[in-house]
Design a protein around this motif. Structure first.
Motif, PDB file in Angstrom:
ATOM      1  N   ALA A  29      -9.398   3.807  -8.762  1.00  0.00           N
ATOM      2  CA  ALA A  29     -10.019   2.696  -8.044  1.00  0.00           C
ATOM      3  C   ALA A  29      -9.258   1.393  -8.293  1.00  0.00           C
ATOM      4  O   ALA A  29      -9.804   0.308  -8.118  1.00  0.00           O
ATOM      5  CB  ALA A  29     -11.479   2.557  -8.462  1.00  0.00           C
ATOM      6  N   THR A  33      -6.923  -1.414  -0.939  1.00  0.00           N
ATOM      7  CA  THR A  33      -7.027  -0.828   0.397  1.00  0.00           C
ATOM      8  C   THR A  33      -6.862   0.682   0.441  1.00  0.00           C
ATOM      9  O   THR A  33      -7.133   1.294   1.473  1.00  0.00           O
ATOM     10  CB  THR A  33      -5.996  -1.455   1.344  1.00  0.00           C
ATOM     11  OG1 THR A  33      -4.683  -1.231   0.818  1.00  0.00           O
ATOM     12  CG2 THR A  33      -6.239  -2.946   1.500  1.00  0.00           C
ATOM     13  N   ILE A  34      -6.410   1.291  -0.651  1.00  0.00           N
ATOM     14  CA  ILE A  34      -6.213   2.739  -0.664  1.00  0.00           C
ATOM     15  C   ILE A  34      -6.806   3.351  -1.923  1.00  0.00           C
ATOM     16  O   ILE A  34      -7.002   2.662  -2.931  1.00  0.00           O
ATOM     17  CB  ILE A  34      -4.721   3.135  -0.572  1.00  0.00           C
ATOM     18  CG1 ILE A  34      -3.970   2.640  -1.799  1.00  0.00           C
ATOM     19  CG2 ILE A  34      -4.092   2.665   0.715  1.00  0.00           C
ATOM     20  CD1 ILE A  34      -2.725   3.416  -2.058  1.00  0.00           C
ATOM     21  N   VAL A  35      -7.076   4.646  -1.849  1.00  0.00           N
ATOM     22  CA  VAL A  35      -7.573   5.397  -3.014  1.00  0.00           C
ATOM     23  C   VAL A  35      -6.669   6.607  -3.205  1.00  0.00           C
ATOM     24  O   VAL A  35      -6.656   7.517  -2.371  1.00  0.00           O
ATOM     25  CB  VAL A  35      -9.031   5.850  -2.809  1.00  0.00           C
ATOM     26  CG1 VAL A  35      -9.505   6.665  -4.011  1.00  0.00           C
ATOM     27  CG2 VAL A  35      -9.940   4.656  -2.588  1.00  0.00           C
ATOM     28  N   THR A  49      -3.312   9.943  -0.593  1.00  0.00           N
ATOM     29  CA  THR A  49      -3.888   8.601  -0.522  1.00  0.00           C
ATOM     30  C   THR A  49      -4.765   8.508   0.723  1.00  0.00           C
ATOM     31  O   THR A  49      -4.438   9.051   1.778  1.00  0.00           O
ATOM     32  CB  THR A  49      -2.819   7.504  -0.488  1.00  0.00           C
ATOM     33  OG1 THR A  49      -1.930   7.728   0.604  1.00  0.00           O
ATOM     34  CG2 THR A  49      -2.040   7.454  -1.787  1.00  0.00           C
ATOM     35  N   ALA A  52      -9.387   3.057   1.821  1.00  0.00           N
ATOM     36  CA  ALA A  52     -10.561   2.837   0.973  1.00  0.00           C
ATOM     37  C   ALA A  52     -11.864   3.034   1.738  1.00  0.00           C
ATOM     38  O   ALA A  52     -12.813   3.626   1.210  1.00  0.00           O
ATOM     39  CB  ALA A  52     -10.508   1.445   0.350  1.00  0.00           C
ATOM     40  N   ASP A  53     -11.931   2.587   2.981  1.00  0.00           N
ATOM     41  CA  ASP A  53     -13.169   2.750   3.742  1.00  0.00           C
ATOM     42  C   ASP A  53     -13.418   4.221   4.086  1.00  0.00           C
ATOM     43  O   ASP A  53     -14.557   4.684   4.085  1.00  0.00           O
ATOM     44  CB  ASP A  53     -13.184   1.872   4.988  1.00  0.00           C
ATOM     45  CG  ASP A  53     -12.012   2.103   5.921  1.00  0.00           C
ATOM     46  OD1 ASP A  53     -11.033   2.771   5.539  1.00  0.00           O
ATOM     47  OD2 ASP A  53     -12.072   1.590   7.060  1.00  0.00           O
ATOM     48  N   TRP A  55     -12.426   6.794   2.225  1.00  0.00           N
ATOM     49  CA  TRP A  55     -12.829   7.423   0.964  1.00  0.00           C
ATOM     50  C   TRP A  55     -14.292   7.107   0.668  1.00  0.00           C
ATOM     51  O   TRP A  55     -15.059   7.979   0.267  1.00  0.00           O
ATOM     52  CB  TRP A  55     -11.929   6.960  -0.174  1.00  0.00           C
ATOM     53  CG  TRP A  55     -12.280   7.583  -1.489  1.00  0.00           C
ATOM     54  CD1 TRP A  55     -12.920   6.986  -2.528  1.00  0.00           C
ATOM     55  CD2 TRP A  55     -12.047   8.934  -1.889  1.00  0.00           C
ATOM     56  NE1 TRP A  55     -13.083   7.874  -3.559  1.00  0.00           N
ATOM     57  CE2 TRP A  55     -12.559   9.082  -3.193  1.00  0.00           C
ATOM     58  CE3 TRP A  55     -11.449  10.026  -1.277  1.00  0.00           C
ATOM     59  CZ2 TRP A  55     -12.493  10.281  -3.893  1.00  0.00           C
ATOM     60  CZ3 TRP A  55     -11.387  11.227  -1.975  1.00  0.00           C
ATOM     61  CH2 TRP A  55     -11.906  11.342  -3.261  1.00  0.00           C
ATOM     62  N   SER A  56     -14.684   5.865   0.895  1.00  0.00           N
ATOM     63  CA  SER A  56     -16.069   5.456   0.665  1.00  0.00           C
ATOM     64  C   SER A  56     -17.028   6.255   1.557  1.00  0.00           C
ATOM     65  O   SER A  56     -18.083   6.707   1.095  1.00  0.00           O
ATOM     66  CB  SER A  56     -16.219   3.959   0.937  1.00  0.00           C
ATOM     67  OG  SER A  56     -17.549   3.551   0.747  1.00  0.00           O
TER      68      SER A  56
END
Length: 69
Positions: A29, A33-35, A49, A52-53, A55-56
Motif C-alpha cells: 500500500a 495510484t497503483i497496488v 500491478t 488503486a481504484d 484494487w479497492s
C-alpha cells in the motif's frame, strides 16, 4: 512501460490467504495510484500491478462475498 522500484516496498499478506502457507497473496500500500501484488512464496518473482481504484473495488467485492471460489 515504466519500471517501478519495489526495493523498499512494505509487503502485507492478505488476511484471506491460506493459513498453512499456500495460496498466499501479498500487496503493498506504499503507492498512491497503483497496488503491486505478488505471490508470497515467490517474493523475487513477478509482480502484478493494479490501479488503486480497481484494487479497492476488488477487495470490497471479496469482503462483500460477491466473488465465490
Amino acid at each position: 512501460m515504466r519500471l517501478l522500484d519495489l526495493s523498499a516496498a512494505n509487503w502485507r499478506k492478505s488476511s484471506y490467504s491460506n493459513p498453512d502457507g499456500g495460496e498466499c497473496v501479498e500487496f503493498s500500500a506504499d503507492f498512491v495510484t497503483i497496488v503491486p501484488v505478488r505471490d508470497s512464496k515467490a517474493p523475487h518473482g513477478p509482480v502484478l500491478t493494479f490501479a488503486a481504484d480497481g484494487w479497492s473495488a476488488f477487495v470490497s467485492a471479496v469482503k462483500g462475498g460477491e466473488l465465490r471460489v
